[in-house]
Design a protein around this motif. Structure first.
Motif, PDB file in Angstrom:
ATOM      1  N   LEU A 129      29.488   5.217 -20.310  1.00 50.82           N
ATOM      2  CA  LEU A 129      29.690   5.763 -21.653  1.00 50.82           C
ATOM      3  C   LEU A 129      28.543   5.374 -22.591  1.00 50.82           C
ATOM      4  CD1 LEU A 129      33.532   5.123 -22.112  1.00 50.82           C
ATOM      5  CD2 LEU A 129      32.380   7.303 -21.654  1.00 50.82           C
ATOM      6  N   ILE A 130      28.129   4.113 -22.548  1.00 56.49           N
ATOM      7  CA  ILE A 130      27.046   3.643 -23.413  1.00 56.49           C
ATOM      8  C   ILE A 130      25.737   4.335 -23.052  1.00 56.49           C
ATOM      9  CG2 ILE A 130      25.611   1.642 -23.996  1.00 56.49           C
ATOM     10  CD1 ILE A 130      28.131  -0.085 -23.758  1.00 56.49           C
ATOM     11  N   GLY A 131      25.451   4.432 -21.738  1.00 60.45           N
ATOM     12  CA  GLY A 131      24.224   5.089 -21.299  1.00 60.45           C
ATOM     13  C   GLY A 131      24.171   6.551 -21.697  1.00 60.45           C
ATOM     14  N   GLY A 134      23.452   6.936 -25.361  1.00 62.50           N
ATOM     15  CA  GLY A 134      22.021   6.784 -25.603  1.00 62.50           C
ATOM     16  C   GLY A 134      21.253   8.047 -25.272  1.00 62.50           C
ATOM     17  N   ALA A 135      21.618   8.683 -24.148  1.00 62.06           N
ATOM     18  CA  ALA A 135      20.949   9.924 -23.740  1.00 62.06           C
ATOM     19  C   ALA A 135      21.215  11.042 -24.741  1.00 62.06           C
ATOM     20  CB  ALA A 135      21.416  10.333 -22.341  1.00 62.06           C
ATOM     21  N   ILE A 136      22.485  11.155 -25.176  1.00 64.27           N
ATOM     22  CA  ILE A 136      22.843  12.187 -26.162  1.00 64.27           C
ATOM     23  C   ILE A 136      22.106  11.948 -27.477  1.00 64.27           C
ATOM     24  CG2 ILE A 136      24.744  13.082 -27.579  1.00 64.27           C
ATOM     25  CD1 ILE A 136      26.593  12.520 -25.151  1.00 64.27           C
ATOM     26  N   LEU A 137      21.996  10.674 -27.873  1.00 60.07           N
ATOM     27  CA  LEU A 137      21.271  10.312 -29.092  1.00 60.07           C
ATOM     28  C   LEU A 137      19.822  10.774 -29.015  1.00 60.07           C
ATOM     29  CD1 LEU A 137      21.276   8.656 -31.798  1.00 60.07           C
ATOM     30  CD2 LEU A 137      20.579   6.677 -30.436  1.00 60.07           C
ATOM     31  N   LEU A 138      19.191  10.535 -27.857  1.00 62.50           N
ATOM     32  CA  LEU A 138      17.787  10.911 -27.683  1.00 62.50           C
ATOM     33  C   LEU A 138      17.627  12.422 -27.602  1.00 62.50           C
ATOM     34  CD1 LEU A 138      14.970   9.714 -27.382  1.00 62.50           C
ATOM     35  CD2 LEU A 138      15.318   9.636 -24.921  1.00 62.50           C
ATOM     36  N   SER A 277      15.789   2.998 -30.488  1.00 60.47           N
ATOM     37  CA  SER A 277      17.236   2.726 -30.472  1.00 60.47           C
ATOM     38  C   SER A 277      17.894   3.308 -29.226  1.00 60.47           C
ATOM     39  CB  SER A 277      17.897   3.306 -31.726  1.00 60.47           C
ATOM     40  OG  SER A 277      17.332   2.766 -32.903  1.00 60.47           O
ATOM     41  N   ALA A 278      17.552   4.561 -28.906  1.00 66.67           N
ATOM     42  CA  ALA A 278      18.131   5.214 -27.732  1.00 66.67           C
ATOM     43  C   ALA A 278      17.737   4.497 -26.453  1.00 66.67           C
ATOM     44  CB  ALA A 278      17.686   6.676 -27.676  1.00 66.67           C
ATOM     45  N   PHE A 284      20.925  -0.820 -21.915  1.00 61.77           N
ATOM     46  CA  PHE A 284      22.131  -1.652 -21.901  1.00 61.77           C
ATOM     47  C   PHE A 284      23.209  -1.014 -21.034  1.00 61.77           C
ATOM     48  CE2 PHE A 284      26.172  -3.134 -23.986  1.00 61.77           C
ATOM     49  CZ  PHE A 284      26.096  -4.447 -23.499  1.00 61.77           C
ATOM     50  N   GLY A 285      23.351   0.315 -21.141  1.00 62.30           N
ATOM     51  CA  GLY A 285      24.325   1.028 -20.314  1.00 62.30           C
ATOM     52  C   GLY A 285      24.003   0.915 -18.840  1.00 62.30           C
TER      53      GLY A 285
END
Length: 299
Positions: A129-131, A134-138, A277-278, A284-285
């Motif tokens: 979920l965290i990873g 991050g991908a969606i954010l980027l 940030s992403a 971390f994910g």
């Protein structure tokens, strides 16, 4: 020199080749050669290379039922994987593309759970979920002011599809890689991949104006075809023969770092808060996904 040291150097060089590839390939596309035409050159070159190498190793017959499995692996591991990667890279920036590629271990875990029913622990679910966040954010907010990013959002999404496709390929090819000699497997993988790639690349290939392409770009093309598609495979293969798979896999996390350093040096990309940030969120994910869970001792 110690064989382990040599193996570590070989795997590091392979990671460095991959890292530089983002910027080298980006310089060629889409101005001089469009992405699908470039992929044809890459896959065709690798096919010739590995079939030639195959002449010097012991012949091994492929079982009939395995041709279908290799065909499926070739679609996800060569055709869809490479086509979406180069198309995405032509639209986004080297740093963004290299960061999104790090999500591959997450996709491997997801597809392993779906296809071979490998259990996913709570910690790994959180990592997935965290990873993905991050991908969606980027993908969504990773727009770059760099002039060579035509459409960062679409480009980042296509690179993510590439990472997912490669993750699925690793799950599909796992047993085949163990069953057959690596060169025997990869020569058929690229041959079938070439068959898939031709229909997508033909129109772009005949549009290429070869006589107007600068000499430097020919060197770039040669780098991608020979080093990124062929030499890296042999170096990683040597590394796997001397090192643990987990040790070799760690080097994938070096690629965004090396890509960023090279891209910033040559001025092909820039950093911003969203990218940084992403990157932290994705790493971390992936850390949670790949970290071994502690064994619980019950009394």
């Amino acid at each position: 020199m110690n064989k382990r040291i040599v193996a570590l150097i070989a795997v590091f060089i392979a990671s460095l080749i991959y890292a530089i590839n983002y910027t080298i390939a980006k310089e060629v596309m889409p101005l001089h050669i469009k992405p699908f035409a470039f992929i044809f050159l890459r896959v065709a070159g690798a096919t010739i290379f590995f079939w030639t190498i195959g002449l010097f190793i012991k012949q091994q017959k492929i079982e009939k039922e395995d041709y279908k499995k290799i065909l499926l692996a070739a679609f996800f591991g060569t055709a869809l994987n490479m086509l979406t990667f180069f198309k995405g890279l032509s639209l986004t920036t080297p740093i963004s593309a290299s960061v999104i590629m790090v999500t591959s271990p997450i996709m491997v875990l997801i597809f392993s759970s779906i296809l071979i029913k490998k259990p996913i622990e709570r910690q790994q679910v959180l990592g997935i979920l965290i990873g993905l966040i991050g991908a969606i954010l980027l993908i969504t907010y990773g727009n770059s002011n760099t002039g060579n990013a035509i459409n960062s959002n679409l480009g980042n999404f296509l690179v993510f599809i590439n990472a997912a496709s490669y993750g699925l390929y690793l799950v599909l090819a796992k047993n085949l890689i163990v069953k057959y000699h690596p060169i025997v497997f990869v020569k058929w993988l690229y041959l079938f991949g070439l068959i898939f790639v031709i229909p997508f690349s033909y129109n772009e290939l005949i549009e290429v104006s070869w006589q107007t392409i600068p000499i430097k770009m020919y060197w770039n093309i040669g780098y991608v075809v020979l080093f990124t598609s062929c030499i890296t495979y042999l170096f990683n293969l040597y590394g796997l023969s001397k090192l643990k798979p987990t040790t070799v896999s760690i080097f994938i996390y070096l690629q965004p770092v090396l890509t960023t350093i090279y891209a910033l040096i040559v001025g092909s990309d820039s950093l911003n808060l969203v990218k940084v940030s992403a990157t932290i969120v994705i790493f971390f994910g992936v850390y949670l996904v790949t970290k071994k869970a502690k064994i619980r001792i019950t009394s």
